[in-house]
Design an enzyme around this catalytic site. Structure first.
Site, PDB file in Angstrom:
ATOM      1  N   VAL A  94       0.838  -1.205   0.000  1.00  0.00           N
ATOM      2  CA  VAL A  94       0.000   0.000   0.000  1.00  0.00           C
ATOM      3  C   VAL A  94       0.873   1.255   0.000  1.00  0.00           C
ATOM      4  CG1 VAL A  94      -1.977  -1.136   1.072  1.00  0.00           C
ATOM      5  CG2 VAL A  94      -0.228  -0.093   2.540  1.00  0.00           C
ATOM      6  N   ASP A  95       2.216   1.075   0.018  1.00  0.00           N
ATOM      7  CA  ASP A  95       3.080   2.258  -0.065  1.00  0.00           C
ATOM      8  C   ASP A  95       3.110   2.761  -1.509  1.00  0.00           C
ATOM      9  OD1 ASP A  95       5.681  -0.141   0.105  1.00  0.00           O
ATOM     10  OD2 ASP A  95       5.317   1.098  -1.659  1.00  0.00           O
ATOM     11  N   HIS A 110      -4.211  -4.313  -2.996  1.00  0.00           N
ATOM     12  CA  HIS A 110      -4.649  -4.174  -1.597  1.00  0.00           C
ATOM     13  C   HIS A 110      -4.898  -2.719  -1.223  1.00  0.00           C
ATOM     14  CE1 HIS A 110      -2.707  -8.293  -0.409  1.00  0.00           C
ATOM     15  NE2 HIS A 110      -3.840  -8.426  -1.073  1.00  0.00           N
ATOM     16  N   SER A 179       5.867 -13.479   0.871  1.00  0.00           N
ATOM     17  CA  SER A 179       6.009 -14.781   1.541  1.00  0.00           C
ATOM     18  C   SER A 179       5.055 -15.813   0.957  1.00  0.00           C
ATOM     19  CB  SER A 179       5.736 -14.626   3.040  1.00  0.00           C
ATOM     20  OG  SER A 179       4.393 -14.154   3.236  1.00  0.00           O
ATOM     21  N   GLU A 205      14.219 -15.379   1.059  1.00  0.00           N
ATOM     22  CA  GLU A 205      14.252 -16.823   1.380  1.00  0.00           C
ATOM     23  C   GLU A 205      13.121 -17.499   0.615  1.00  0.00           C
ATOM     24  OE1 GLU A 205      13.657 -16.345   5.526  1.00  0.00           O
ATOM     25  OE2 GLU A 205      11.519 -15.849   5.308  1.00  0.00           O
TER      26      GLU A 205
HETATM   27  N1  APR Z   1      14.469  -8.373  -0.073  1.00  0.00           N
HETATM   28  C1  APR Z   1      13.699  -9.370  -0.576  1.00  0.00           C
HETATM   29  N2  APR Z   1      12.795 -10.056   0.160  1.00  0.00           N
HETATM   30  C2  APR Z   1      12.682  -9.707   1.455  1.00  0.00           C
HETATM   31  C3  APR Z   1      13.459  -8.683   2.055  1.00  0.00           C
HETATM   32  C4  APR Z   1      14.383  -8.006   1.227  1.00  0.00           C
HETATM   33  N3  APR Z   1      15.161  -7.023   1.703  1.00  0.00           N
HETATM   34  N4  APR Z   1      13.112  -8.594   3.368  1.00  0.00           N
HETATM   35  C5  APR Z   1      12.147  -9.516   3.571  1.00  0.00           C
HETATM   36  N5  APR Z   1      11.895 -10.189   2.435  1.00  0.00           N
HETATM   37  C6  APR Z   1      10.915 -11.261   2.193  1.00  0.00           C
HETATM   38  C7  APR Z   1      10.631 -12.120   3.393  1.00  0.00           C
HETATM   39  O1  APR Z   1      11.515 -13.224   3.418  1.00  0.00           O
HETATM   40  C8  APR Z   1       9.180 -12.557   3.109  1.00  0.00           C
HETATM   41  O2  APR Z   1       9.164 -13.764   2.351  1.00  0.00           O
HETATM   42  O3  APR Z   1       9.696 -10.607   1.867  1.00  0.00           O
HETATM   43  C9  APR Z   1       8.594 -11.428   2.268  1.00  0.00           C
HETATM   44  C10 APR Z   1       7.603 -10.563   3.025  1.00  0.00           C
HETATM   45  O4  APR Z   1       6.523 -11.381   3.377  1.00  0.00           O
HETATM   46  P1  APR Z   1       5.333 -10.762   4.244  1.00  0.00           P
HETATM   47  O5  APR Z   1       5.888  -9.987   5.379  1.00  0.00           O
HETATM   48  O6  APR Z   1       4.370 -11.876   4.498  1.00  0.00           O
HETATM   49  O7  APR Z   1       4.651  -9.675   3.277  1.00  0.00           O
HETATM   50  P2  APR Z   1       3.715  -9.950   2.036  1.00  0.00           P
HETATM   51  O8  APR Z   1       4.002 -11.292   1.422  1.00  0.00           O
HETATM   52  O9  APR Z   1       3.796  -8.764   1.157  1.00  0.00           O
HETATM   53  O10 APR Z   1       2.259  -9.992   2.724  1.00  0.00           O
HETATM   54  C11 APR Z   1       1.143 -10.104   1.862  1.00  0.00           C
HETATM   55  O11 APR Z   1      -0.329  -9.869   3.758  1.00  0.00           O
HETATM   56  O12 APR Z   1      -0.769  -8.845   5.746  1.00  0.00           O
HETATM   57  C12 APR Z   1      -1.104  -8.871   4.417  1.00  0.00           C
HETATM   58  O13 APR Z   1      -1.994  -7.086   3.204  1.00  0.00           O
HETATM   59  C13 APR Z   1      -0.817  -7.543   3.767  1.00  0.00           C
HETATM   60  O14 APR Z   1      -0.063  -7.154   1.514  1.00  0.00           O
HETATM   61  C14 APR Z   1       0.206  -7.892   2.693  1.00  0.00           C
HETATM   62  C15 APR Z   1      -0.025  -9.383   2.469  1.00  0.00           C
END
Ligand code: APR
Length: 239
Positions: A94-95, A110, A179, A205
């Site tokens: 959402v950024d 989203h 993730s 990961e």
């Molecule tokens: N570079 C690449 N990947 C990264 C980095 C980085 N610097 N830092 C973290 N990650 C990875 C993590 O390993 C993880 O797999 O980014 C992923 C972030 O996962 P989440 O925190 O689950 O975020 P996201 O997948 O975007 O969540 C999806 O969930 O809560 C809801 O609406 C919210 O849009 C969000 C949705």
């Protein structure tokens, strides 16, 4: 690395693409859901129960977003769009960092932190300041019906038919910084693959959906996305 020229590219991004700009992810150990109860601040039921708590949650994230800059991953994706004729970025974030880097063919499935929605008249407005219980809708001029223009759990993400059309026609699907835990975004890779697309994951990961990807590149998005984009443009003889 990926093979020669792709004609139609869909890129899904998640919180990991903005992590190197200093924005917290959700499910990492120090993530947003380690600090807040998702049911209280990101569901319609939580908003109905305690709207002030939800406003404060988004007001803090809106304030924190001021002054945050796009990183090399956002910039590389914007360059890909400017150089390759058919690229669509679908972001769960959402950024506003993809736009700040120059992306224009972009879907915020989203919603957007810097946008407000009137629950009464349905109008949306760019929104940069705090929002509260008495905030007045600039369209219908009624107080107390404004909410963040963000899709909460249990609500339908935006522009899904456009996204599904793009997944059905793409020949390359790239997932960056997610993730793979939240549907429907987590199902996009299987949809693209079922239509014959090559699928690549770029993430810190392996995600929950790693088994659906033909290829995976691990690392920080700001470090692995720029060379990945360069390779795509070289394969397409666009650079
Ligand atoms: N570079 C690449 N990947 C990264 C980095 C980085 N610097 N830092 C973290 N990650 C990875 C993590 O390993 C993880 O797999 O980014 C992923 C972030 O996962 P989440 O925190 O689950 O975020 P996201 O997948 O975007 O969540 C999806 O969930 O809560 C809801 O609406 C919210 O849009 C969000 C949705």
């Amino acid at each position: 690395m990926v093979a020669p020229r792709y004609e139609r590219i869909v890129i899904l991004t998640g919180a990991g693409v903005s992590a190197d700009s200093g924005i917290s992810t959700f499910r990492d150990k120090d993530g947003i859901w380690a600090k807040y109860d998702v049911r209280e601040v990101a569901t319609p039921e939580g908003f109905a129960r305690n709207p002030l708590r939800v406003h404060e949650f988004y007001n803090r994230r809106r304030r924190d977003s001021a002054g945050v800059e796009p990183n090399a991953a956002h910039v590389a994706l914007a360059r890909l769009e400017q150089t390759h004729p058919d690229v669509l970025v679908v972001t769960q974030n959402v950024d506003a960092l993809h736009e700040a880097a120059g992306s224009r063919k972009l879907i915020h499935m989203h919603g957007e932190l810097l946008s407000a929605l009137c629950a009464r008249c349905g109008e949306r407005h760019a929104w940069h300041e705090d929002m509260g219980l008495e905030t007045v809708c600039p369209s219908c001029h009624r107080p107390g019906c404004m909410r963040p223009n963000v899709v909460w759990f249990g609500e339908m993400p935006y522009r899904m038919s456009e996204i599904e059309n793009a997944l059905a026609r793409c020949d390359l699907f790239v997932s960056i910084g997610t993730s793979g835990n939240v549907y429907p975004a987590s199902g996009f890779v299987a949809q693209a693959r079922a239509h014959g697309a090559r699928t690549v994951e770029l993430n810190l990961e392996p995600s929950s959906g790693i088994s659906h990807f033909h290829e995976a590149i691990q690392g920080r998005a700001s470090e692995i996305v720029p060379p990945f984009v360069e390779q795509l443009l070289r394969n397409a003889e666009l650079m």
